[in-house]
Scaffold this motif. Sequence first.
Motif, PDB file in Angstrom:
ATOM      1  N   ALA A  34      68.586 -12.364-142.902  1.00 38.99           N
ATOM      2  CA  ALA A  34      68.901 -13.371-142.225  1.00 38.99           C
ATOM      3  C   ALA A  34      69.027 -14.627-142.854  1.00 38.99           C
ATOM      4  CB  ALA A  34      69.029 -12.973-140.737  1.00 38.99           C
ATOM      5  N   GLY A  35      68.660 -14.919-143.777  1.00 37.67           N
ATOM      6  CA  GLY A  35      68.676 -16.281-144.197  1.00 37.67           C
ATOM      7  C   GLY A  35      67.911 -17.362-143.732  1.00 37.67           C
ATOM      8  N   PRO A  36      67.825 -19.116-144.128  1.00 36.30           N
ATOM      9  CA  PRO A  36      67.425 -19.702-143.369  1.00 36.30           C
ATOM     10  C   PRO A  36      67.213 -20.284-141.971  1.00 36.30           C
ATOM     11  CG  PRO A  36      67.834 -20.645-145.950  1.00 36.30           C
ATOM     12  CD  PRO A  36      69.325 -18.601-145.460  1.00 36.30           C
ATOM     13  N   ALA A  37      68.460 -19.516-141.362  1.00 40.38           N
ATOM     14  CA  ALA A  37      68.888 -19.697-139.941  1.00 40.38           C
ATOM     15  C   ALA A  37      67.602 -18.889-139.525  1.00 40.38           C
ATOM     16  CB  ALA A  37      70.524 -19.247-140.078  1.00 40.38           C
ATOM     17  N   ALA A  38      67.317 -17.620-140.156  1.00 45.41           N
ATOM     18  CA  ALA A  38      66.274 -16.275-138.809  1.00 45.41           C
ATOM     19  C   ALA A  38      64.659 -17.225-138.565  1.00 45.41           C
ATOM     20  CB  ALA A  38      66.221 -15.553-139.862  1.00 45.41           C
ATOM     21  N   ALA A  85      70.918 -14.301-137.780  1.00 43.80           N
ATOM     22  CA  ALA A  85      69.634 -14.285-136.603  1.00 43.80           C
ATOM     23  C   ALA A  85      69.868 -13.539-135.678  1.00 43.80           C
ATOM     24  CB  ALA A  85      69.215 -15.202-136.982  1.00 43.80           C
ATOM     25  N   ALA A  86      69.261 -12.615-134.842  1.00 43.47           N
ATOM     26  CA  ALA A  86      69.288 -12.488-134.093  1.00 43.47           C
ATOM     27  C   ALA A  86      68.362 -13.406-132.974  1.00 43.47           C
ATOM     28  CB  ALA A  86      68.076 -11.231-133.883  1.00 43.47           C
ATOM     29  N   GLY A 119      62.024 -11.205-136.980  1.00 38.83           N
ATOM     30  CA  GLY A 119      61.440 -12.929-136.564  1.00 38.83           C
ATOM     31  C   GLY A 119      61.734 -12.786-135.552  1.00 38.83           C
ATOM     32  N   LEU A 120      61.515 -12.579-135.104  1.00 42.40           N
ATOM     33  CA  LEU A 120      61.165 -12.692-133.282  1.00 42.40           C
ATOM     34  C   LEU A 120      59.652 -12.358-132.807  1.00 42.40           C
ATOM     35  CD1 LEU A 120      64.393 -10.220-132.298  1.00 42.40           C
ATOM     36  CD2 LEU A 120      64.350 -12.047-131.857  1.00 42.40           C
ATOM     37  N   ARG A 121      59.327 -13.332-132.264  1.00 44.14           N
ATOM     38  CA  ARG A 121      58.179 -13.154-131.361  1.00 44.14           C
ATOM     39  C   ARG A 121      58.123 -12.309-130.502  1.00 44.14           C
ATOM     40  NH1 ARG A 121      53.844 -15.700-130.370  1.00 44.14           N
ATOM     41  NH2 ARG A 121      52.810 -16.969-127.838  1.00 44.14           N
ATOM     42  N   LEU A 122      57.657 -11.338-130.054  1.00 46.67           N
ATOM     43  CA  LEU A 122      57.465 -10.378-128.811  1.00 46.67           C
ATOM     44  C   LEU A 122      56.365 -10.685-127.506  1.00 46.67           C
ATOM     45  CD1 LEU A 122      56.453  -7.593-131.347  1.00 46.67           C
ATOM     46  CD2 LEU A 122      58.339  -7.800-130.587  1.00 46.67           C
ATOM     47  N   LEU A 123      57.032 -10.828-126.677  1.00 48.29           N
ATOM     48  CA  LEU A 123      56.812 -11.893-125.213  1.00 48.29           C
ATOM     49  C   LEU A 123      56.359 -10.006-123.850  1.00 48.29           C
ATOM     50  CD1 LEU A 123      57.992 -14.781-124.916  1.00 48.29           C
ATOM     51  CD2 LEU A 123      55.939 -14.743-125.536  1.00 48.29           C
ATOM     52  N   GLY A 124      55.536  -9.535-123.813  1.00 51.67           N
ATOM     53  CA  GLY A 124      55.212  -8.464-122.867  1.00 51.67           C
ATOM     54  C   GLY A 124      55.516  -9.133-121.550  1.00 51.67           C
TER      55      GLY A 124
END
Length: 362
Positions: free
Chosen positions: A125-129, A207-208, A282-287
């Motif tokens: 996704a490059g720098p934006a991610a 980026a997602a 690059g996603l933070r996982l929140l449960g």
Amino acid sequence: MSANTTRPGADPFTERTPRVVAARRLTRRAEREKAGRFLAEGANAVGAALSRGRGFVHELFVTGRAEQAYPELVAAAREAGVRVSPVTDRAAVALSETVTPQGIVAVCDLVDRPLDGLLPTAAAAGPAAAGAPAAEAASPAPVAPAPAAAPSPGAPSPGAPSPDPAEPAAEAASPAPADPAPAAAAAGAAAPAPGAAVAGPAAPAPAARLVAVLVDVADPGNAGTVIRVADAAGADAVILAGDSVDPHNGKCVRASAGSLFHLPLARARDVHAALEACRAAGLRLLGAHGHAETELDSLPLDVPVAWVFGNEAHGLSAEVIASVDEGVRIPIYGRAESLNLATAAAVCLYGSAMALRRSSGG
């Protein structure tokens, strides 16, 4: 086009017509998996399915009453080359899983896609991610070639390939070509004019920023509602992991209100693989679970995140809770014992969506 138009005076299909019988089998999960198709029932779902483009919908069953009620859908189906099959009211009941069917049912390809490739990785996704400003992720600024002296005798011809590392050091140390114009000509391309923009690399995949992961969610109505909420919140994808319900289940399709056809969706039996795919993006996982120490209103939500939701009765397993980056609890300010899955998902997904939009100026 004529193959998709009913012959004048042709009798409508009944519940015993082989095509109706075959379509009826798609109400069972095993048959859907075998055929690679499912049923989308009702005007909302049929319209959304037709919007996926030519070849996605294979057949449209419609009663005479439904054809009069939804002429634009029937016309759109014929325009897209879909076979339109008139059916009796009893045949429509046989194809339906509702008490009061609308009399319009489409046979569609399954919508889920492989987990691999569903989300661009942080590197792809490059720098934006990584949160870099958009200007940094853009192509390099234009560069004008500096004037250079004529090449000295014996210098390699401009545009020649770089010396192989195995070649003698003396050859590798030969002067580099000085004038870019002959190099461009040698490659069969026009030389860039002074001050012209230099083409940068291909644009990276976006980026997602927001993903919903359902783990072992059993109720199709809940799953469909979460898909609908995720779509409304602008999520990038939904992943159904573990023993979650089939999203092509009729109740799930109806509960999604057409959103099943709008955003990328994957199924993954391996929960760990689903979580790692989100982490690699690059996603933070929140449960989300009711016994977490961190409350939702104390958490900064303006970061790319994958929200992980568990089974309606048992929530997230200890193993999944240990795998996420942080557990989050929605505070209960009143006397209610808890929130149901779909409501909790709406609170969490919209909390992140609004924070992300504020942080990006959207």
